[in-house]
Scaffold this active site. Structure first.
Site, mmCIF file in Angstrom:
data_model
loop_
_atom_site.group_PDB
_atom_site.id
_atom_site.type_symbol
_atom_site.label_atom_id
_atom_site.label_comp_id
_atom_site.label_asym_id
_atom_site.label_seq_id
_atom_site.Cartn_x
_atom_site.Cartn_y
_atom_site.Cartn_z
ATOM 1 N N GLU A 30 0.802 -1.229 0.000
ATOM 2 C CA GLU A 30 0.000 0.000 0.000
ATOM 3 C C GLU A 30 0.832 1.274 0.000
ATOM 4 O OE1 GLU A 30 -3.199 -1.978 2.893
ATOM 5 O OE2 GLU A 30 -1.100 -2.418 2.587
ATOM 6 N N ASP A 105 -5.284 -7.435 7.061
ATOM 7 C CA ASP A 105 -6.596 -7.300 7.684
ATOM 8 C C ASP A 105 -7.663 -7.292 6.595
ATOM 9 O OD1 ASP A 105 -6.292 -4.803 6.525
ATOM 10 O OD2 ASP A 105 -6.047 -3.730 8.418
#
Length: 598
Positions: A30, A105
Protein backbone atom coordinates in the site's frame (compact mmCIF):
# COMPACT_ATOMS: atom_id res chain seq x y z
CA UNK A 1 35.70 -17.29 -33.46
CA UNK A 2 33.11 -15.61 -31.27
CA UNK A 3 31.20 -17.76 -28.85
CA UNK A 4 27.44 -17.29 -28.96
CA UNK A 5 25.89 -16.30 -25.65
CA UNK A 6 23.58 -18.86 -24.14
CA UNK A 7 19.98 -17.63 -23.97
CA UNK A 8 18.45 -17.44 -20.49
CA UNK A 9 15.06 -18.87 -19.72
CA UNK A 10 12.46 -17.14 -17.61
CA UNK A 11 10.17 -18.88 -15.14
CA UNK A 12 7.45 -19.44 -17.74
CA UNK A 13 9.84 -21.25 -20.08
CA UNK A 14 10.02 -18.52 -22.73
CA UNK A 15 13.49 -17.64 -24.03
CA UNK A 16 14.99 -14.23 -23.58
CA UNK A 17 16.96 -12.35 -26.19
CA UNK A 18 20.66 -11.76 -25.51
CA UNK A 19 21.18 -8.85 -23.11
CA UNK A 20 17.60 -8.90 -21.84
CA UNK A 21 17.39 -9.26 -18.07
CA UNK A 22 15.34 -11.94 -16.40
CA UNK A 23 11.77 -10.78 -15.54
CA UNK A 24 11.30 -9.80 -11.91
CA UNK A 25 8.60 -10.71 -9.44
CA UNK A 26 6.38 -7.69 -8.76
CA UNK A 27 5.30 -7.13 -5.15
CA UNK A 28 2.47 -4.64 -4.57
CA UNK A 29 2.03 -3.02 -1.14
CA UNK A 30 0.00 0.00 0.00
CA UNK A 31 2.59 2.58 1.01
CA UNK A 32 5.92 3.80 -0.40
CA UNK A 33 7.56 3.49 3.05
CA UNK A 34 6.57 -0.16 3.28
CA UNK A 35 7.81 -0.69 -0.29
CA UNK A 36 11.23 0.80 0.53
CA UNK A 37 11.63 -1.43 3.57
CA UNK A 38 10.61 -4.67 1.84
CA UNK A 39 12.70 -4.02 -1.28
CA UNK A 40 15.85 -3.90 0.86
CA UNK A 41 15.14 -7.42 2.18
CA UNK A 42 14.71 -9.08 -1.21
CA UNK A 43 17.17 -9.65 -4.01
CA UNK A 44 17.48 -8.00 -7.40
CA UNK A 45 14.85 -10.33 -8.85
CA UNK A 46 12.07 -8.44 -7.07
CA UNK A 47 10.41 -5.09 -7.75
CA UNK A 48 8.26 -3.53 -5.01
CA UNK A 49 5.66 -0.88 -5.87
CA UNK A 50 3.07 0.92 -3.72
CA UNK A 51 -0.58 1.31 -4.70
CA UNK A 52 -0.90 4.26 -2.29
CA UNK A 53 -4.02 2.78 -0.71
CA UNK A 54 -7.19 1.88 -2.59
CA UNK A 55 -7.06 2.19 -6.38
CA UNK A 56 -10.46 0.57 -6.99
CA UNK A 57 -13.33 1.46 -4.67
CA UNK A 58 -16.94 2.66 -4.44
CA UNK A 59 -17.49 6.18 -5.84
CA UNK A 60 -18.03 8.95 -3.29
CA UNK A 61 -20.67 10.81 -5.31
CA UNK A 62 -23.44 8.21 -5.06
CA UNK A 63 -24.45 5.09 -3.16
CA UNK A 64 -23.30 2.71 -5.96
CA UNK A 65 -25.07 -0.29 -4.43
CA UNK A 66 -27.59 -2.20 -6.57
CA UNK A 67 -30.51 -2.64 -4.18
CA UNK A 68 -32.47 -4.78 -6.65
CA UNK A 69 -29.70 -7.33 -7.18
CA UNK A 70 -28.65 -8.45 -3.71
CA UNK A 71 -26.89 -5.18 -2.88
CA UNK A 72 -24.12 -5.73 -5.41
CA UNK A 73 -21.56 -2.89 -5.17
CA UNK A 74 -20.34 -0.93 -8.20
CA UNK A 75 -16.59 -0.45 -8.00
CA UNK A 76 -14.70 2.12 -10.06
CA UNK A 77 -11.12 3.33 -10.40
CA UNK A 78 -10.57 5.88 -7.64
CA UNK A 79 -10.35 9.42 -8.98
CA UNK A 80 -6.71 10.36 -9.52
CA UNK A 81 -5.52 6.73 -9.36
CA UNK A 82 -5.78 5.81 -13.07
CA UNK A 83 -2.08 6.53 -13.66
CA UNK A 84 -1.11 4.44 -10.63
CA UNK A 85 -3.24 1.53 -11.87
CA UNK A 86 -1.65 1.86 -15.31
CA UNK A 87 1.84 1.83 -13.76
CA UNK A 88 1.04 -1.34 -11.80
CA UNK A 89 -0.42 -3.00 -14.91
CA UNK A 90 2.57 -2.16 -17.11
CA UNK A 91 5.01 -3.42 -14.49
CA UNK A 92 2.94 -6.59 -14.03
CA UNK A 93 3.13 -7.27 -17.77
CA UNK A 94 6.94 -7.19 -17.55
CA UNK A 95 7.01 -9.45 -14.49
CA UNK A 96 7.23 -13.21 -14.11
CA UNK A 97 4.78 -13.16 -11.18
CA UNK A 98 2.76 -10.73 -9.07
CA UNK A 99 2.57 -10.91 -5.28
CA UNK A 100 -0.10 -8.87 -3.49
CA UNK A 101 1.22 -7.81 -0.06
CA UNK A 102 -1.34 -5.33 1.29
CA UNK A 103 -1.88 -5.10 5.06
CA UNK A 104 -2.98 -8.25 6.93
CA UNK A 105 -6.60 -7.30 7.68
CA UNK A 106 -10.01 -7.10 6.00
CA UNK A 107 -9.22 -3.81 4.29
CA UNK A 108 -5.86 -5.08 3.09
CA UNK A 109 -7.41 -8.29 1.76
CA UNK A 110 -10.01 -6.24 -0.14
CA UNK A 111 -7.31 -4.00 -1.65
CA UNK A 112 -5.35 -7.08 -2.74
CA UNK A 113 -8.50 -8.67 -4.19
CA UNK A 114 -9.46 -5.62 -6.26
CA UNK A 115 -5.94 -5.14 -7.66
CA UNK A 116 -5.56 -8.86 -8.33
CA UNK A 117 -8.91 -9.09 -10.09
CA UNK A 118 -8.06 -6.11 -12.31
CA UNK A 119 -4.60 -7.41 -13.21
CA UNK A 120 -5.87 -10.92 -13.94
CA UNK A 121 -8.12 -9.49 -16.66
CA UNK A 122 -5.13 -7.71 -18.23
CA UNK A 123 -2.41 -10.36 -17.85
CA UNK A 124 -4.11 -13.74 -17.83
CA UNK A 125 -0.93 -15.85 -17.95
CA UNK A 126 0.98 -14.24 -15.08
CA UNK A 127 0.56 -16.01 -11.71
CA UNK A 128 -0.86 -13.79 -8.96
CA UNK A 129 -0.64 -14.70 -5.26
CA UNK A 130 -1.11 -13.13 -1.82
CA UNK A 131 1.23 -12.81 1.17
CA UNK A 132 0.93 -10.98 4.49
CA UNK A 133 3.45 -9.72 7.05
CA UNK A 134 2.58 -9.30 10.71
CA UNK A 135 5.93 -7.55 11.04
CA UNK A 136 8.23 -6.05 8.44
CA UNK A 137 11.57 -7.63 9.24
CA UNK A 138 13.82 -9.60 6.90
CA UNK A 139 13.02 -13.03 8.42
CA UNK A 140 9.26 -12.33 8.46
CA UNK A 141 9.21 -11.08 4.86
CA UNK A 142 11.28 -14.01 3.58
CA UNK A 143 9.10 -16.47 5.49
CA UNK A 144 5.92 -14.94 4.04
CA UNK A 145 7.34 -14.98 0.51
CA UNK A 146 8.02 -18.70 0.84
CA UNK A 147 4.34 -19.37 1.67
CA UNK A 148 2.16 -17.50 -0.86
CA UNK A 149 -1.57 -18.20 -0.79
CA UNK A 150 -4.79 -17.35 -2.59
CA UNK A 151 -6.99 -14.40 -1.66
CA UNK A 152 -9.08 -15.14 1.45
CA UNK A 153 -12.57 -14.56 0.07
CA UNK A 154 -14.16 -14.79 3.53
CA UNK A 155 -12.21 -11.69 4.55
CA UNK A 156 -13.12 -9.98 1.28
CA UNK A 157 -16.82 -10.75 1.76
CA UNK A 158 -16.72 -9.47 5.34
CA UNK A 159 -15.14 -6.20 4.21
CA UNK A 160 -17.58 -5.95 1.30
CA UNK A 161 -20.55 -6.43 3.64
CA UNK A 162 -19.16 -3.77 6.00
CA UNK A 163 -18.77 -1.24 3.20
CA UNK A 164 -22.26 -1.94 1.89
CA UNK A 165 -23.91 -1.62 5.32
CA UNK A 166 -22.07 1.65 5.93
CA UNK A 167 -23.11 2.89 2.48
CA UNK A 168 -26.76 1.98 3.01
CA UNK A 169 -26.95 3.68 6.41
CA UNK A 170 -24.93 6.74 5.43
CA UNK A 171 -26.40 7.35 1.97
CA UNK A 172 -29.96 6.74 3.21
CA UNK A 173 -29.84 8.98 6.30
CA UNK A 174 -27.56 11.75 4.97
CA UNK A 175 -30.00 13.09 2.30
CA UNK A 176 -32.53 13.64 5.10
CA UNK A 177 -30.01 15.90 6.86
CA UNK A 178 -29.21 17.72 3.61
CA UNK A 179 -32.87 18.50 2.98
CA UNK A 180 -33.87 19.37 6.53
CA UNK A 181 -30.75 20.96 8.06
CA UNK A 182 -27.84 21.77 5.77
CA UNK A 183 -26.13 20.38 2.69
CA UNK A 184 -22.87 18.50 3.12
CA UNK A 185 -23.83 16.83 6.41
CA UNK A 186 -23.42 13.10 6.97
CA UNK A 187 -24.70 10.26 9.12
CA UNK A 188 -23.05 6.89 9.62
CA UNK A 189 -23.56 3.53 11.27
CA UNK A 190 -20.70 3.97 13.78
CA UNK A 191 -20.15 7.74 13.77
CA UNK A 192 -23.78 8.54 14.64
CA UNK A 193 -23.75 6.15 17.60
CA UNK A 194 -20.45 7.64 18.80
CA UNK A 195 -22.03 11.10 18.47
CA UNK A 196 -25.01 9.91 20.55
CA UNK A 197 -22.68 8.70 23.30
CA UNK A 198 -20.90 12.08 23.37
CA UNK A 199 -24.19 14.04 23.35
CA UNK A 200 -25.73 11.87 26.08
CA UNK A 201 -22.65 12.41 28.24
CA UNK A 202 -22.78 16.18 27.62
CA UNK A 203 -26.41 16.20 28.77
CA UNK A 204 -25.32 14.49 32.00
CA UNK A 205 -22.50 17.01 32.45
CA UNK A 206 -24.80 19.99 31.93
CA UNK A 207 -27.51 18.69 34.27
CA UNK A 208 -25.13 17.86 37.12
CA UNK A 209 -25.39 20.17 40.13
CA UNK A 210 -22.17 20.19 42.19
CA UNK A 211 -22.37 20.13 45.98
CA UNK A 212 -19.90 21.79 48.30
CA UNK A 213 -17.96 19.81 50.89
CA UNK A 214 -14.81 20.31 52.96
CA UNK A 215 -11.93 18.19 54.19
CA UNK A 216 -9.60 18.92 57.11
CA UNK A 217 -5.84 18.49 56.71
CA UNK A 218 -3.10 18.48 59.33
CA UNK A 219 0.34 19.70 58.24
CA UNK A 220 2.89 17.93 60.44
CA UNK A 221 6.64 17.53 60.82
CA UNK A 222 8.58 14.39 61.74
CA UNK A 223 12.39 14.35 61.79
CA UNK A 224 12.59 17.23 59.30
CA UNK A 225 10.11 15.51 56.96
CA UNK A 226 6.85 17.27 56.09
CA UNK A 227 3.79 15.05 56.55
CA UNK A 228 0.23 15.75 55.45
CA UNK A 229 -2.64 13.79 57.02
CA UNK A 230 -6.40 14.01 56.41
CA UNK A 231 -9.13 13.87 59.05
CA UNK A 232 -10.74 10.41 58.80
CA UNK A 233 -12.82 10.19 62.00
CA UNK A 234 -14.18 12.79 64.42
CA UNK A 235 -15.40 11.43 67.72
CA UNK A 236 -15.21 7.95 66.19
CA UNK A 237 -17.44 8.80 63.20
CA UNK A 238 -16.71 9.80 59.60
CA UNK A 239 -17.19 13.58 59.38
CA UNK A 240 -19.55 15.20 56.89
CA UNK A 241 -18.46 18.80 56.46
CA UNK A 242 -20.75 20.81 54.19
CA UNK A 243 -19.50 24.38 54.59
CA UNK A 244 -16.65 26.61 55.72
CA UNK A 245 -18.27 27.52 59.04
CA UNK A 246 -18.45 23.86 60.06
CA UNK A 247 -14.84 23.34 58.94
CA UNK A 248 -13.64 26.29 61.06
CA UNK A 249 -15.53 24.97 64.07
CA UNK A 250 -13.76 21.60 63.81
CA UNK A 251 -10.35 23.23 63.26
CA UNK A 252 -10.84 25.37 66.38
CA UNK A 253 -11.67 22.28 68.47
CA UNK A 254 -8.46 20.53 67.33
CA UNK A 255 -6.01 23.42 67.41
CA UNK A 256 -3.30 23.32 70.07
CA UNK A 257 -3.70 19.57 70.68
CA UNK A 258 -0.70 17.20 70.39
CA UNK A 259 -0.40 14.77 67.47
CA UNK A 260 0.26 11.18 68.59
CA UNK A 261 0.96 8.32 66.17
CA UNK A 262 -1.52 5.84 67.67
CA UNK A 263 -1.19 3.01 65.15
CA UNK A 264 0.54 1.94 61.95
CA UNK A 265 -0.92 -0.83 59.78
CA UNK A 266 0.89 -2.60 56.93
CA UNK A 267 -0.73 -4.18 53.87
CA UNK A 268 1.10 -5.90 51.03
CA UNK A 269 -0.37 -6.19 47.54
CA UNK A 270 0.81 -7.74 44.31
CA UNK A 271 0.60 -5.67 41.13
CA UNK A 272 0.69 -7.68 37.93
CA UNK A 273 2.07 -6.20 34.69
CA UNK A 274 -0.50 -5.33 32.05
CA UNK A 275 -0.81 -7.38 28.86
CA UNK A 276 0.87 -6.07 25.70
CA UNK A 277 -1.07 -3.48 23.73
CA UNK A 278 -4.10 -4.02 21.56
CA UNK A 279 -5.05 -1.15 19.24
CA UNK A 280 -7.62 0.32 21.59
CA UNK A 281 -5.37 0.08 24.66
CA UNK A 282 -2.50 1.71 22.73
CA UNK A 283 -4.77 4.60 21.73
CA UNK A 284 -6.03 5.00 25.30
CA UNK A 285 -2.57 4.90 26.88
CA UNK A 286 -1.03 7.23 24.28
CA UNK A 287 -3.87 9.69 24.92
CA UNK A 288 -3.44 9.55 28.70
CA UNK A 289 0.36 9.41 28.90
CA UNK A 290 1.42 11.36 25.80
CA UNK A 291 -1.61 13.51 24.99
CA UNK A 292 -1.88 11.96 21.50
CA UNK A 293 -5.15 11.91 19.58
CA UNK A 294 -6.22 8.50 18.29
CA UNK A 295 -5.43 9.57 14.73
CA UNK A 296 -1.94 10.72 15.67
CA UNK A 297 -1.26 7.47 17.52
CA UNK A 298 -2.23 5.37 14.51
CA UNK A 299 -0.27 7.53 12.06
CA UNK A 300 2.94 7.26 14.10
CA UNK A 301 2.38 3.53 14.74
CA UNK A 302 1.88 2.94 10.99
CA UNK A 303 5.24 4.57 10.28
CA UNK A 304 6.97 2.48 12.95
CA UNK A 305 5.42 -0.65 11.43
CA UNK A 306 6.30 0.18 7.82
CA UNK A 307 9.97 0.76 8.49
CA UNK A 308 12.57 3.16 9.85
CA UNK A 309 16.15 3.76 8.68
CA UNK A 310 18.56 2.54 11.35
CA UNK A 311 21.71 3.66 9.58
CA UNK A 312 22.96 0.27 8.40
CA UNK A 313 19.51 -1.16 7.69
CA UNK A 314 15.81 -0.37 7.32
CA UNK A 315 13.50 -2.15 9.75
CA UNK A 316 9.87 -2.26 10.79
CA UNK A 317 10.16 -1.59 14.53
CA UNK A 318 6.73 -2.83 15.68
CA UNK A 319 4.27 -5.52 14.64
CA UNK A 320 1.00 -4.73 12.85
CA UNK A 321 -0.82 -2.04 14.81
CA UNK A 322 -4.47 -2.98 14.14
CA UNK A 323 -5.27 -5.87 16.45
CA UNK A 324 -7.63 -6.84 19.25
CA UNK A 325 -5.49 -9.70 20.56
CA UNK A 326 -2.95 -9.96 23.40
CA UNK A 327 -1.44 -13.11 21.90
CA UNK A 328 2.34 -13.21 21.35
CA UNK A 329 4.21 -15.57 19.01
CA UNK A 330 6.27 -18.31 20.63
CA UNK A 331 9.46 -17.07 18.96
CA UNK A 332 8.98 -13.55 20.35
CA UNK A 333 8.26 -14.95 23.82
CA UNK A 334 11.45 -17.00 23.71
CA UNK A 335 13.63 -14.13 22.49
CA UNK A 336 12.24 -11.76 25.13
CA UNK A 337 12.67 -14.30 27.94
CA UNK A 338 16.31 -14.86 26.94
CA UNK A 339 16.97 -11.11 26.78
CA UNK A 340 15.41 -10.53 30.20
CA UNK A 341 17.40 -13.36 31.79
CA UNK A 342 20.55 -11.65 30.55
CA UNK A 343 19.77 -8.08 31.63
CA UNK A 344 17.12 -8.39 34.38
CA UNK A 345 17.57 -11.88 35.89
CA UNK A 346 16.02 -10.98 39.26
CA UNK A 347 12.83 -9.71 37.60
CA UNK A 348 12.46 -12.56 35.09
CA UNK A 349 9.91 -15.33 35.79
CA UNK A 350 10.79 -18.98 35.29
CA UNK A 351 8.77 -19.21 32.06
CA UNK A 352 7.35 -16.75 29.49
CA UNK A 353 4.00 -15.17 30.39
CA UNK A 354 1.05 -15.99 28.11
CA UNK A 355 -2.08 -13.83 28.22
CA UNK A 356 -5.56 -15.17 27.54
CA UNK A 357 -7.38 -13.73 24.54
CA UNK A 358 -10.80 -12.12 24.98
CA UNK A 359 -13.76 -14.10 23.64
CA UNK A 360 -14.78 -11.03 21.64
CA UNK A 361 -11.38 -10.73 19.96
CA UNK A 362 -10.93 -11.80 16.35
CA UNK A 363 -7.35 -12.80 17.25
CA UNK A 364 -6.20 -12.40 13.65
CA UNK A 365 -2.88 -10.83 14.67
CA UNK A 366 -0.49 -10.72 17.57
CA UNK A 367 -0.54 -7.96 20.14
CA UNK A 368 1.46 -4.83 19.28
CA UNK A 369 5.09 -5.40 20.25
CA UNK A 370 8.61 -4.43 19.18
CA UNK A 371 9.95 -6.66 16.41
CA UNK A 372 13.32 -6.80 18.16
CA UNK A 373 13.41 -6.55 21.93
CA UNK A 374 17.13 -5.71 21.88
CA UNK A 375 16.33 -2.36 20.24
CA UNK A 376 15.69 -0.63 23.56
CA UNK A 377 14.36 2.94 23.76
CA UNK A 378 17.92 4.13 24.45
CA UNK A 379 19.14 2.37 21.30
CA UNK A 380 16.15 3.59 19.28
CA UNK A 381 16.86 7.18 20.38
CA UNK A 382 19.83 7.17 17.99
CA UNK A 383 17.39 6.99 15.06
CA UNK A 384 13.99 8.10 16.35
CA UNK A 385 12.99 11.54 17.58
CA UNK A 386 9.97 13.18 19.16
CA UNK A 387 6.63 11.43 18.79
CA UNK A 388 8.08 8.32 17.14
CA UNK A 389 10.47 7.71 20.02
CA UNK A 390 7.76 8.35 22.62
CA UNK A 391 5.32 5.89 21.08
CA UNK A 392 8.00 3.26 20.46
CA UNK A 393 9.10 3.60 24.09
CA UNK A 394 5.52 3.13 25.28
CA UNK A 395 5.11 -0.03 23.16
CA UNK A 396 8.53 -1.46 24.10
CA UNK A 397 8.05 -0.85 27.83
CA UNK A 398 4.55 -2.31 27.88
CA UNK A 399 5.59 -5.47 26.03
CA UNK A 400 8.82 -6.14 27.93
CA UNK A 401 7.11 -5.40 31.27
CA UNK A 402 4.38 -7.91 30.37
CA UNK A 403 7.04 -10.65 30.46
CA UNK A 404 8.47 -9.69 33.87
CA UNK A 405 7.61 -10.58 37.45
CA UNK A 406 4.84 -8.84 39.35
CA UNK A 407 5.69 -6.02 41.74
CA UNK A 408 5.01 -6.37 45.47
CA UNK A 409 4.09 -3.10 47.17
CA UNK A 410 3.76 -2.48 50.91
CA UNK A 411 1.38 0.28 51.97
CA UNK A 412 1.89 1.70 55.46
CA UNK A 413 -1.13 3.53 56.91
CA UNK A 414 -0.70 5.61 60.06
CA UNK A 415 -3.41 6.79 62.46
CA UNK A 416 -2.53 10.10 64.11
CA UNK A 417 -4.68 11.23 67.03
CA UNK A 418 -5.19 14.98 67.50
CA UNK A 419 -7.81 15.62 70.17
CA UNK A 420 -11.07 13.95 69.10
CA UNK A 421 -9.84 13.76 65.52
CA UNK A 422 -8.20 10.75 63.94
CA UNK A 423 -6.05 11.74 60.97
CA UNK A 424 -4.64 9.27 58.44
CA UNK A 425 -1.69 9.28 56.09
CA UNK A 426 -0.05 6.53 54.08
CA UNK A 427 3.05 5.72 52.07
CA UNK A 428 3.88 2.93 49.63
CA UNK A 429 7.21 1.24 49.01
CA UNK A 430 8.43 -1.62 46.84
CA UNK A 431 9.21 -4.94 48.47
CA UNK A 432 9.85 -6.30 44.98
CA UNK A 433 10.14 -3.83 42.11
CA UNK A 434 9.33 -6.43 39.45
CA UNK A 435 8.26 -5.00 36.10
CA UNK A 436 8.48 -1.41 37.38
CA UNK A 437 12.25 -1.83 36.99
CA UNK A 438 11.80 -1.19 33.27
CA UNK A 439 8.84 1.20 33.22
CA UNK A 440 9.59 4.90 32.75
CA UNK A 441 7.22 6.54 30.29
CA UNK A 442 4.39 4.06 30.82
CA UNK A 443 3.78 4.90 34.49
CA UNK A 444 3.48 8.11 36.49
CA UNK A 445 6.30 9.28 38.74
CA UNK A 446 4.04 8.62 41.71
CA UNK A 447 3.57 4.98 40.65
CA UNK A 448 7.32 4.46 40.30
CA UNK A 449 8.42 6.25 43.49
CA UNK A 450 8.92 4.34 46.73
CA UNK A 451 8.07 6.16 50.00
CA UNK A 452 8.20 5.18 53.66
CA UNK A 453 6.66 6.87 56.67
CA UNK A 454 9.31 8.98 58.50
CA UNK A 455 8.07 8.07 62.00
CA UNK A 456 7.22 5.13 64.26
CA UNK A 457 4.17 4.20 66.31
CA UNK A 458 4.06 6.07 69.62
CA UNK A 459 5.89 9.18 68.38
CA UNK A 460 4.51 12.66 68.92
CA UNK A 461 4.66 14.83 65.79
CA UNK A 462 4.95 18.60 65.52
CA UNK A 463 1.77 20.27 64.24
CA UNK A 464 2.52 23.14 61.86
CA UNK A 465 -1.13 23.94 61.14
CA UNK A 466 -4.58 22.47 60.58
CA UNK A 467 -6.67 23.89 57.78
CA UNK A 468 -9.77 23.22 55.72
CA UNK A 469 -9.91 22.56 51.98
CA UNK A 470 -13.01 23.35 49.95
CA UNK A 471 -14.19 20.82 47.33
CA UNK A 472 -17.16 20.30 45.07
CA UNK A 473 -18.56 16.94 44.05
CA UNK A 474 -17.46 15.95 40.56
CA UNK A 475 -20.05 15.01 37.98
CA UNK A 476 -19.52 12.74 34.99
CA UNK A 477 -16.47 13.61 32.88
CA UNK A 478 -16.74 14.47 29.22
CA UNK A 479 -15.38 11.88 26.84
CA UNK A 480 -11.77 12.13 25.69
CA UNK A 481 -10.13 10.18 22.87
CA UNK A 482 -9.09 7.59 25.44
CA UNK A 483 -12.47 7.17 27.13
CA UNK A 484 -14.59 7.17 23.94
CA UNK A 485 -12.35 4.46 22.45
CA UNK A 486 -12.74 2.47 25.66
CA UNK A 487 -16.53 2.92 25.55
CA UNK A 488 -16.76 1.88 21.88
CA UNK A 489 -14.65 -1.20 22.56
CA UNK A 490 -16.63 -2.22 25.65
CA UNK A 491 -19.93 -1.79 23.79
CA UNK A 492 -18.68 -3.83 20.82
CA UNK A 493 -18.99 -0.89 18.42
CA UNK A 494 -16.45 -0.60 15.63
CA UNK A 495 -13.17 -2.46 15.31
CA UNK A 496 -9.48 -1.55 15.79
CA UNK A 497 -9.30 0.07 12.35
CA UNK A 498 -12.38 2.28 12.89
CA UNK A 499 -11.87 3.99 16.27
CA UNK A 500 -9.58 6.81 15.11
CA UNK A 501 -11.43 7.56 11.81
CA UNK A 502 -14.74 7.73 13.68
CA UNK A 503 -13.47 10.44 16.05
CA UNK A 504 -11.85 12.42 13.23
CA UNK A 505 -15.02 12.30 11.12
CA UNK A 506 -17.05 13.80 13.97
CA UNK A 507 -14.50 16.60 14.34
CA UNK A 508 -14.16 17.24 10.58
CA UNK A 509 -17.96 17.48 10.26
CA UNK A 510 -17.95 19.96 13.15
CA UNK A 511 -20.32 17.75 15.14
CA UNK A 512 -17.75 17.61 17.95
CA UNK A 513 -14.93 19.88 19.11
CA UNK A 514 -11.80 18.81 20.95
CA UNK A 515 -11.05 21.22 23.81
CA UNK A 516 -8.21 20.40 26.23
CA UNK A 517 -8.56 16.72 25.24
CA UNK A 518 -12.31 16.77 25.95
CA UNK A 519 -14.80 15.90 23.18
CA UNK A 520 -17.66 18.41 23.30
CA UNK A 521 -20.66 18.29 20.93
CA UNK A 522 -21.35 21.46 18.97
CA UNK A 523 -24.81 22.96 18.50
CA UNK A 524 -24.86 21.33 15.05
CA UNK A 525 -23.86 17.98 16.54
CA UNK A 526 -26.69 18.19 19.08
CA UNK A 527 -29.25 18.95 16.36
CA UNK A 528 -28.05 16.04 14.21
CA UNK A 529 -28.09 13.69 17.20
CA UNK A 530 -31.62 14.74 18.19
CA UNK A 531 -32.95 14.15 14.66
CA UNK A 532 -31.32 10.76 14.26
CA UNK A 533 -31.78 9.32 17.75
CA UNK A 534 -35.40 10.48 18.07
CA UNK A 535 -36.51 9.33 14.62
CA UNK A 536 -34.32 6.23 14.16
CA UNK A 537 -33.80 4.77 17.64
CA UNK A 538 -33.73 1.24 16.22
CA UNK A 539 -30.60 2.09 14.17
CA UNK A 540 -28.87 4.83 16.17
CA UNK A 541 -28.28 2.77 19.27
CA UNK A 542 -25.41 0.77 20.68
CA UNK A 543 -27.08 -2.64 20.57
CA UNK A 544 -27.91 -2.44 16.84
CA UNK A 545 -24.39 -1.33 15.95
CA UNK A 546 -22.82 -4.04 18.12
CA UNK A 547 -25.16 -6.62 16.54
CA UNK A 548 -23.99 -5.53 13.08
CA UNK A 549 -20.34 -5.91 14.15
CA UNK A 550 -21.06 -9.43 15.39
CA UNK A 551 -22.83 -10.26 12.13
CA UNK A 552 -19.84 -9.05 10.12
CA UNK A 553 -17.53 -11.27 12.17
CA UNK A 554 -19.81 -14.20 11.33
CA UNK A 555 -19.57 -13.35 7.62
CA UNK A 556 -15.83 -13.83 7.95
CA UNK A 557 -16.50 -17.18 9.61
CA UNK A 558 -18.88 -18.08 6.73
CA UNK A 559 -21.69 -18.74 9.22
CA UNK A 560 -24.22 -16.13 8.10
CA UNK A 561 -25.80 -14.86 4.85
CA UNK A 562 -25.15 -11.12 4.96
CA UNK A 563 -27.53 -10.33 2.08
CA UNK A 564 -30.49 -11.67 4.09
CA UNK A 565 -29.33 -9.78 7.17
CA UNK A 566 -29.09 -6.51 5.24
CA UNK A 567 -32.53 -6.96 3.68
CA UNK A 568 -33.94 -7.32 7.18
CA UNK A 569 -32.83 -3.86 8.27
CA UNK A 570 -32.51 -1.80 5.06
CA UNK A 571 -36.04 -1.85 3.67
CA UNK A 572 -37.70 -0.86 6.99
CA UNK A 573 -35.07 1.88 7.38
CA UNK A 574 -35.73 3.22 3.89
CA UNK A 575 -39.46 3.34 4.55
CA UNK A 576 -38.93 5.15 7.84
CA UNK A 577 -36.64 7.73 6.19
CA UNK A 578 -39.29 8.44 3.54
CA UNK A 579 -41.89 9.01 6.28
CA UNK A 580 -39.61 11.30 8.30
CA UNK A 581 -38.66 13.22 5.15
CA UNK A 582 -42.30 14.30 4.83
CA UNK A 583 -43.06 14.79 8.53
CA UNK A 584 -39.93 16.52 9.88
CA UNK A 585 -39.96 20.31 9.95
CA UNK A 586 -37.37 22.22 7.96
CA UNK A 587 -34.48 23.27 10.20
CA UNK A 588 -32.45 25.33 7.73
CA UNK A 589 -31.28 28.47 9.52
CA UNK A 590 -31.61 26.90 12.98
CA UNK A 591 -27.94 27.63 13.58
CA UNK A 592 -27.96 31.18 12.19
CA UNK A 593 -27.18 33.86 14.76
CA UNK A 594 -30.07 36.21 15.45
CA UNK A 595 -29.43 39.95 15.06
CA UNK A 596 -31.43 43.14 15.57
CA UNK A 597 -31.43 43.83 11.84
CA UNK A 598 -34.79 43.82 10.10
Amino acid sequence: MAVAKKKEKNTSGATLAPGVSKPKTLIIVESPAKARTIEKYLGSHFRVLASNGQVIDLPKSRMAVDIEHDFEPEYITVRGKADKLKELTEEAKRSSAVVLAADPDREGEAIAYQIGKYLKEKIKQTPISRVTFNEITKPAVQEAMSHPRDINMSLVEAQKARRIIDRLVGYTLSPLLWKKVKSGLSAGRVQSVALKLICDRERDVESFIPEEYWTIEAHLHAHQHAVRAELALLGGEKPSIKNEAHAKQIIASLSGKPALVSDIQFADRTVKPKPPFTTSKLQQTAANRLGFTSTKTMKVAQQLYEGVDLGHQRLGLITYMRTDSTRISESALGETHDWLRQYFPAQTPDAPVRYSVSNAAQDAHEAIRPTRVDITPDEAARYLKGDHLKLYTLIWERFVASQMKSAVIRTSTADIQIGDGLFRTSASSFLEEGFYKIIRLGASKEERTSHQLPFEKGETLHVDKIDGVQHFTQGPSRYTDASIVRALEELGIGRPSTYAPTIETLIERYYVQRDKRQLIPTALGKIINDILSQNFPEVINTSFTAKMESMLDKVEEQSVDWVSEIKGFYFPLKGKVDDVMHALEDMHGALDEKTDEK
